[in-house]
Enzyme design. Structure first.
Site, PDB file in Angstrom:
ATOM      1  CG  ASP A 188      -2.250   0.658   0.975  1.00 31.72           C
ATOM      2  OD1 ASP A 188      -2.232   1.885   0.806  1.00 31.72           O
ATOM      3  OD2 ASP A 188      -3.295  -0.013   0.949  1.00 31.72           O
ATOM      4  CG  HIS A 229      -5.528   3.056   1.882  1.00 30.28           C
ATOM      5  ND1 HIS A 229      -5.130   1.900   1.244  1.00 30.28           N
ATOM      6  CD2 HIS A 229      -6.859   3.111   1.784  1.00 30.28           C
ATOM      7  CE1 HIS A 229      -6.204   1.285   0.769  1.00 30.28           C
ATOM      8  NE2 HIS A 229      -7.263   1.996   1.082  1.00 30.28           N
ATOM      9  CB  SER A 407      -9.907  -0.200   1.213  1.00 31.00           C
ATOM     10  OG  SER A 407      -9.407   0.189  -0.011  1.00 31.00           O
TER      11      SER A 407
END
Ligand SMILES: *[C@@H]1O[C@H](CO)[C@@H](O)[C@H](O)[C@H]1NC(C)=O
Ligand SMILES: *[C@@H]1O[C@H](CO)[C@@H](O)[C@H](O)[C@H]1NC(C)=O
Ligand SMILES: *[C@@H]1O[C@H](CO)[C@@H](O)[C@H](O)[C@H]1NC(C)=O
Ligand SMILES: *[C@@H]1O[C@H](CO)[C@@H](O)[C@H](O)[C@H]1NC(C)=O
Ligand SMILES: [Ca+2]
Ligand SMILES: [Ca+2]
Ligand SMILES: [Ca+2]
Ligand SMILES: [Ca+2]
Length: 598
Positions: A188, A229, A407
């Site tokens: 990520d 994230h 996600s």
């Protein structure tokens, strides 16, 4: 929400006649082994004997005859002789019975006298080869009480408001299964590994930074999109429990690594490096990203990325195969479909979609024929999202209640797979997919088109084979017999030089797979069915592709998309489906291509 990848420009193929070119590829197993679902339950006598005195006895038949019925009768007679009642056979142990005090006699004042009498009878009786008074065993239930302030809000782990609407993991933890010995890597925008919910579980050995080319995947501060994230995904998997800080991860005993690759330009070769990075240390790759979810993109791993996925399942994890978990995408509002996302579509990935707290498909979720299963995430504004670690690089708190999208679902799946790999480290990448197919549970949602295939598995394009359940996954993993080697069959390229007519009469292409074909390839039972097509068409989004397996099971492998007006059609695009999982491979496959006239 997933991050966009750098888009690779489409080549401008000329508009010509409209040849349709496709190639059918089946992947499956050589042999389907008999499979027993892991039922964990109690049979026979329960706790009723423990209120008074009770004895376990082994009863033998005098002639050595072992018929259950005569053993049962002897146990009855023995119980009577000892002033007890036969409460039945103990579980599956032949000849073993539990004898208990009759209900009215339990509070008898002379407990010691009764005990001695019974002992005397059992010791002398010729039918008894062994006996033992049952005393209460001291067992401390390892129930989990965590002091993490946000743990009570982690409904996806333990839903007190709507029991059952969670991943059913607490019983797994109570049995000391927490992902010990397993490493999960989050591919990520980095992982803030110094944060207190991550640091104790962080694996620097599994980590790397491909954006800055150094070993440390620490995210870089970025006011615009936060670069939080990867850290959020990492916390869902392995946040440290009981440290009086934020939250708890699904596999909090696992180690968590980070590969920073999304914070900058991404190339095919970088992606390929990421998918195989430290692949003897990292067991599971959690990927909550993909191509743009704008409803008009058709993209996925390119040459090197594809090769790395394949190499990962062959050589990663000491040859048992890296587990790649991917999010199915958040393009629901744009009518996007995860079969246009090559990461989801790949047979090497575990494709995970989302359901909200109420068990419904959220507005952002995509559907597709290659969806394996779903797990929880946020939904619309009224519904709770996922509580997890957050970055505190600038002025964050290190904790968020707002992680959502597919996600947030994929890392929960990655965590559950870590629990499976703790109990069975030698599951292959295909075993993991099989166990998901066998254990995922169907549930009601008015948007789901559940269909049971010929092998008895129910699938819906919205929810795959259903909801992941940590308890069922781990129990099945414990007793799973590894599937035999992968066999595959590839048809020759079929060329149909025909136009795709507008609406009513679709173009149909049939291909028969014979017994001979299968004997040559060794394939018996289907897992994935993939079709690679090249189609020239002035408006790609108007095409609909349906694939029928020999059983008649239909997969909508290509959905029309109103926003996709790309004039170049499909160039060597592979669509896949898992909907024929477990079915026989022999027979006629039918591809039906239609122009819906958008
Ligand atoms: C969590 O920590 C508390 C002390 O703060 C302790 O009493 C409790 O047993 C711990 N729980 C677990 C599951 O380890
Ligand atoms: C959830 O886990 C518990 C064990 O903690 C088990 O008894 C129960 O059957 C599981 N529920 C489902 C729906 O699988
Ligand atoms: C839990 O597992 C770990 C490692 O597998 C072991 O060190 C520990 O003693 C176990 N704890 C219990 C209570 O069984
Ligand atoms: C496929 O098999 C069916 C019946 O089994 C037959 O009718 C059909 O002609 C065959 N098609 C091809 C292309 O061989
Ligand atoms: Ca770095
Ligand atoms: Ca914590
Ligand atoms: Ca998508
Ligand atoms: Ca997949």
């Amino acid at each position: 929400m997933p991050k966009g990848r750098q888009k690779v420009p489409h080549s401008d193929a000329p508009l010509g006649p409209r040849p349709t070119c496709l190639c059918l590829e089946l992947a499956g197993l050589f042999l389907l082994l008999p499979w027993v679902m892991g039922l964990v339950g109690a049979g026979g006598p329960g706790a009723q004997g423990l209120e008074g005195l009770s004895w376990a006895v082994r009863v033998d038949s005098p002639e050595g005859e072992r018929e259950e019925q005569s053993l049962e009768q002897r146990a009855d007679a023995l119980a009577q002789a000892a002033g007890l009642v036969n409460a039945g056979r103990i579980g599956e142990l032949q000849g073993h019975y539990l004898l208990v005090q009759p209900a009215g006699h339990r509070q008898a004042p002379q407990v010691e006298a009764v005990r001695q009498q019974v002992e005397a009878v059992l010791a002398r009786h010729e039918a008894v080869s062994w006996h033992s008074e049952q005393r209460l065993l001291k067992r401390t239930k390892r129930s989990v009480h965590f002091n993490d302030p946000k743990y009570p809000q982690q409904w996806h782990l333990n839903n007190r408001r709507s029991p059952g609407r969670d991943i059913n993991v607490t019983g797994v933890w109570e049995r000391n299964v927490t992902g010990q010995g397993v490493t999960v890597v989050v591919v990520d925008d980095g992982v803030e590994h110094t944060i207190q919910d991550i640091a104790p579980n962080y694996s620097p050995e599994g980590s790397y930074d491909l954006n800055s080319n150094d070993p440390d995947p620490m995210p870089h501060p970025d006011v615009e999109n936060g670069n939080h994230h990867g850290t959020r995904c990492a916390g869902e998997i392995a946040a440290v429990p009981n440290n009086s800080f934020c939250a708890v991860g699904v596999a909090y005993g696992s180690r968590i690594a980070g590969i920073r690759v999304l914070d900058g330009p991404l190339t095919d070769s970088m992606e390929a490096v990421a998918f195989n990075k430290h692949y003897q240390i990292n067991d599971i790759y959690s990927c909550s990203w993909g191509p743009d979810d704008d409803g008009k993109t058709v993209d996925g791993p390119h040459q090197l990325g594809k090769a790395a996925l394949q190499h990962g399942v062959i050589a990663g994890r000491q040859g048992f195969g890296s587990i790649f978990v991917v999010a199915s995408g958040n393009g629901g509002q744009h009518n996007d479909n995860c079969n246009y996302d090559g990461y989801a579509n790949s047979i090497y990935t575990v494709t995970i979609g989302a359901v909200d707290e109420e068990g419904r498909m959220p507005f952002y979720a995509e559907e597709c024929a290659s969806m394996l299963a779903v797990t929880f995430s946020g939904g619309d504004k009224m519904l709770r999202s996922i509580v997890t670690t957050d970055w505190d690089l600038q002025k964050g708190t290190g904790c968020t209640e707002g992680h959502t999208g597919t996600s947030a679902a994929a890392p929960l799946a990655a965590g559950m797979i870590a629990l499976m790999l703790q109990v069975r480290p030698c599951l292959t990448w295909r075993d993991v997919q099989h166990i998901i197919v066998f254990t995922a549970t169907q549930y009601e949602d008015r948007r789901a088109d559940w269909i049971t295939n010929e092998a008895g598995f129910s699938h819906s394009h919205q929810h795959g084979f259903g909801l992941l359940n940590a308890w069922r996954l781990v129990n099945a993993a414990k007793i799973w017999t590894s599937v035999p080697y992968l066999a595959s069959y590839v048809s020759p390229v079929l060329k149909e030089n025909k136009a795709i007519p507008l609406s009513a009469r679709p173009l149909e292409v049939l291909w028969n797979v014979s017994r001979m074909d299968l004997e040559m390839s060794g394939l018996k039972t289907l897992e994935h069915v993939a079709v690679t097509v090249s189609i020239t068409h002035p408006r790609r989004g108007s095409l609909e592709l349906k694939l029928f397996c020999p059983s008649g099971m239909m997969s909508l492998i290509g959905t029309p998309r109103s926003l996709d007006s790309d004039p170049n059609g499909f160039n060597d695009w592979t669509f896949s489906t898992v909907r024929c999982w477990g079915e026989r491979a022999k027979g006629t496959y039918r591809l039906v291509v239609r122009d819906v006239g958008y």
